[in-house]
Scaffold this motif. Structure first.
Motif, PDB file in Angstrom:
ATOM      1  N   GLN A 183      -8.915  -2.447   8.411  1.00 43.32           N
ATOM      2  CA  GLN A 183      -7.641  -2.673   8.958  1.00 43.32           C
ATOM      3  C   GLN A 183      -7.196  -3.704   9.543  1.00 43.32           C
ATOM      4  OE1 GLN A 183      -4.169  -0.875   7.459  1.00 43.32           O
ATOM      5  NE2 GLN A 183      -5.647  -0.490   5.857  1.00 43.32           N
ATOM      6  N   SER A 184      -8.275  -4.018  10.663  1.00 41.63           N
ATOM      7  CA  SER A 184      -8.371  -5.227  11.175  1.00 41.63           C
ATOM      8  C   SER A 184      -8.900  -6.518  10.937  1.00 41.63           C
ATOM      9  CB  SER A 184      -9.387  -5.035  12.703  1.00 41.63           C
ATOM     10  OG  SER A 184     -11.188  -4.397  12.504  1.00 41.63           O
ATOM     11  N   SER A 237      -5.500  -2.564  -0.678  1.00 45.55           N
ATOM     12  CA  SER A 237      -5.034  -1.524  -1.629  1.00 45.55           C
ATOM     13  C   SER A 237      -6.935  -0.943  -2.039  1.00 45.55           C
ATOM     14  CB  SER A 237      -4.704  -1.823  -3.331  1.00 45.55           C
ATOM     15  OG  SER A 237      -4.975  -3.449  -3.140  1.00 45.55           O
ATOM     16  N   SER A 238      -8.234  -2.248  -1.569  1.00 51.85           N
ATOM     17  CA  SER A 238      -8.808  -2.221  -2.255  1.00 51.85           C
ATOM     18  C   SER A 238     -10.077  -1.391  -0.964  1.00 51.85           C
ATOM     19  CB  SER A 238      -9.918  -3.411  -1.788  1.00 51.85           C
ATOM     20  OG  SER A 238      -9.666  -3.412  -0.197  1.00 51.85           O
ATOM     21  N   VAL A 239      -9.661  -0.557  -0.401  1.00 55.38           N
ATOM     22  CA  VAL A 239     -10.133   0.545   0.338  1.00 55.38           C
ATOM     23  C   VAL A 239      -9.808   1.660  -0.797  1.00 55.38           C
ATOM     24  CG1 VAL A 239     -10.361   1.949   2.400  1.00 55.38           C
ATOM     25  CG2 VAL A 239      -9.572  -1.223   2.543  1.00 55.38           C
ATOM     26  N   LEU A 240      -8.857   2.034  -1.376  1.00 56.54           N
ATOM     27  CA  LEU A 240      -8.409   3.310  -2.024  1.00 56.54           C
ATOM     28  C   LEU A 240      -9.526   3.604  -3.256  1.00 56.54           C
ATOM     29  CD1 LEU A 240      -4.886   4.322  -0.652  1.00 56.54           C
ATOM     30  CD2 LEU A 240      -7.322   5.367  -0.011  1.00 56.54           C
ATOM     31  N   TRP A 241      -9.546   2.080  -3.207  1.00 57.64           N
ATOM     32  CA  TRP A 241      -9.807   2.252  -4.533  1.00 57.64           C
ATOM     33  C   TRP A 241     -11.067   2.056  -5.384  1.00 57.64           C
ATOM     34  CZ3 TRP A 241      -7.548   2.419  -9.991  1.00 57.64           C
ATOM     35  CH2 TRP A 241      -6.538   2.039 -10.116  1.00 57.64           C
ATOM     36  N   TRP A 287       2.003   8.835  -5.009  1.00 54.92           N
ATOM     37  CA  TRP A 287       2.153  10.210  -3.697  1.00 54.92           C
ATOM     38  C   TRP A 287       1.100   9.153  -2.318  1.00 54.92           C
ATOM     39  CZ3 TRP A 287       0.874  15.767  -4.342  1.00 54.92           C
ATOM     40  CH2 TRP A 287       0.689  16.572  -3.149  1.00 54.92           C
ATOM     41  N   ALA A 288      -0.187   8.379  -3.614  1.00 55.27           N
ATOM     42  CA  ALA A 288      -1.013   8.200  -2.979  1.00 55.27           C
ATOM     43  C   ALA A 288      -0.974   6.648  -1.696  1.00 55.27           C
ATOM     44  CB  ALA A 288      -2.762   8.474  -3.307  1.00 55.27           C
ATOM     45  N   ILE A 289      -0.121   6.528  -2.318  1.00 53.55           N
ATOM     46  CA  ILE A 289       0.005   5.115  -1.815  1.00 53.55           C
ATOM     47  C   ILE A 289       0.834   5.176  -0.680  1.00 53.55           C
ATOM     48  CG2 ILE A 289       1.157   3.012  -1.978  1.00 53.55           C
ATOM     49  CD1 ILE A 289      -1.822   2.856  -3.326  1.00 53.55           C
ATOM     50  N   ALA A 290       2.636   5.802  -0.766  1.00 56.79           N
ATOM     51  CA  ALA A 290       3.111   6.501   0.559  1.00 56.79           C
ATOM     52  C   ALA A 290       1.658   6.895   1.383  1.00 56.79           C
ATOM     53  CB  ALA A 290       4.062   7.312  -0.322  1.00 56.79           C
ATOM     54  N   ILE A 291       1.203   7.768   1.384  1.00 58.55           N
ATOM     55  CA  ILE A 291       1.202   8.670   2.388  1.00 58.55           C
ATOM     56  C   ILE A 291       0.201   7.520   3.099  1.00 58.55           C
ATOM     57  CG2 ILE A 291      -0.775  10.101   3.309  1.00 58.55           C
ATOM     58  CD1 ILE A 291      -0.234  12.175   0.534  1.00 58.55           C
ATOM     59  N   TYR A 292      -0.547   7.004   2.623  1.00 54.66           N
ATOM     60  CA  TYR A 292      -2.158   5.513   3.145  1.00 54.66           C
ATOM     61  C   TYR A 292      -1.011   4.579   3.649  1.00 54.66           C
ATOM     62  CZ  TYR A 292      -4.558   2.126   2.548  1.00 54.66           C
ATOM     63  OH  TYR A 292      -5.960   0.935   2.953  1.00 54.66           O
ATOM     64  N   ARG A 293       0.912   4.686   3.079  1.00 56.09           N
ATOM     65  CA  ARG A 293       1.182   3.339   4.115  1.00 56.09           C
ATOM     66  C   ARG A 293       2.086   3.771   5.530  1.00 56.09           C
ATOM     67  NH1 ARG A 293       4.249   0.449  -1.138  1.00 56.09           N
ATOM     68  NH2 ARG A 293       2.679  -1.020  -1.860  1.00 56.09           N
ATOM     69  N   ARG A 294       1.909   5.159   5.201  1.00 59.81           N
ATOM     70  CA  ARG A 294       2.947   6.188   6.152  1.00 59.81           C
ATOM     71  C   ARG A 294       1.764   6.216   6.870  1.00 59.81           C
ATOM     72  NH1 ARG A 294       4.389   9.884   3.695  1.00 59.81           N
ATOM     73  NH2 ARG A 294       2.536  11.932   4.337  1.00 59.81           N
ATOM     74  N   LYS A 295       0.063   6.412   7.293  1.00 58.25           N
ATOM     75  CA  LYS A 295      -0.602   6.490   7.784  1.00 58.25           C
ATOM     76  C   LYS A 295      -0.835   5.077   8.080  1.00 58.25           C
ATOM     77  CE  LYS A 295      -3.437  10.988   6.590  1.00 58.25           C
ATOM     78  NZ  LYS A 295      -3.148  10.551   7.851  1.00 58.25           N
TER      79      LYS A 295
END
Length: 254
Positions: A94-95, A101-105, A244-252
């Motif tokens: 993140q820094s 999105s590339s981290v999850l992909w 669902w996954a993107i929503a959780i990722y953005r919330r975190k």
């Protein structure tokens, strides 16, 4: 921007694949259970099972075994994702000027590659055990496409589990029902041999339509409407799990 995302995804996917290459036991372990099931069903139980077809039992059951292989393998995606979260890798990314999105992909694409390798190993063993197919080159491409889509859909469910889990065991435990689901389908026996309530569930859950489609493709027979039902299930699961996954990722990490 698109080039930036693709470049970041390529680099991070290479990182994840390197981890797997250094620890190939992940792929081997994923393939061991399905191969053991094939040996059990073909050489111990297969002679007592009437599938209503004239082909060998391994031809009948292989599509279900391939789905079990993938369902077993995606647990490692949730596990690796959870370890990255606990290790602080995500915070470090993140820094950095990296597309989020590339981290999850990267984890998702690694899962697709690793699981398709496991599938290839299982198919190789099945051929040694007597599996034979009349599938054309186009049918094999269709099989590969369906299995890749199945892997992609389940992998995004694994991402949800990996992002949401509180423990290592919790990260991978979600895959157990997915591994069990093919047993309540047409994967190993025809659904009309089951009690009515079980048969209704088997005929109306996603695995049956996927298995029937793969079986028809392997046999070189018309797939009928099963392929559209299978694709509808797979695309629906994929889209729902991705959102669902993107929503959780953005919330975190918002």
């Amino acid at each position: 921007m698109t080039t930036h995302v693709l470049g970041d995804t390529r680099v991070l996917t290479g990182r994840s694949l390197t981890h797997i290459l250094r620890s190939p036991d992940t792929i081997i372990t994923t393939a061991v259970t399905p191969i053991a099931l094939m040996l059990l069903f073909v050489y111990v139980l297969g002679g007592a099972i009437d599938t209503g077809s004239t082909g060998s039992y391994i031809d009948y059951m292989l599509p279900g075994i391939l789905l079990i292989t993938i369902a077993s393998g995606i647990a490692y995606t949730a596990y690796r994702l959870f370890l990255d979260l606990q290790g602080g890798i995500f915070e470090r990314f993140q820094s950095m000027p990296i597309a989020r999105s590339s981290v999850l992909w990267a984890h998702v694409l690694t899962s697709v590659v690793a699981n398709l390798v496991s599938v290839a190993i299982v198919i190789g063993v099945a051929l040694l055990m007597g599996f034979r197919t009349g599938a054309s080159f186009g049918a094999w491409l269709a099989v590969a496409g369906i299995l890749a889509l199945f892997t992609l859909a389940l992998t995004w469910l694994a991402v949800v589990a990996g992002l949401s889990a509180k423990t290592v065991d919790g990260a991978s435990a979600f895959s157990y029902p997915l591994i069990f689901l093919p047993f309540i389908s047409s994967a190993f026996v025809p659904t009309d041999t089951m009690p009515a309530p079980v048969a209704w569930f088997a005929e109306n859950q996603p695995v049956t339509s996927i298995v029937d489609t793969l079986r028809s493709l392997f046999a070189g027979q018309p797939v009928g409407g099963d392929i559209w039902v299978a694709l509808a299930w797979l695309v629906g699961i994929l889209v729902g799990a991705y959102i669902w996954a993107i929503a959780i990722y953005r919330r975190k990490f918002s």
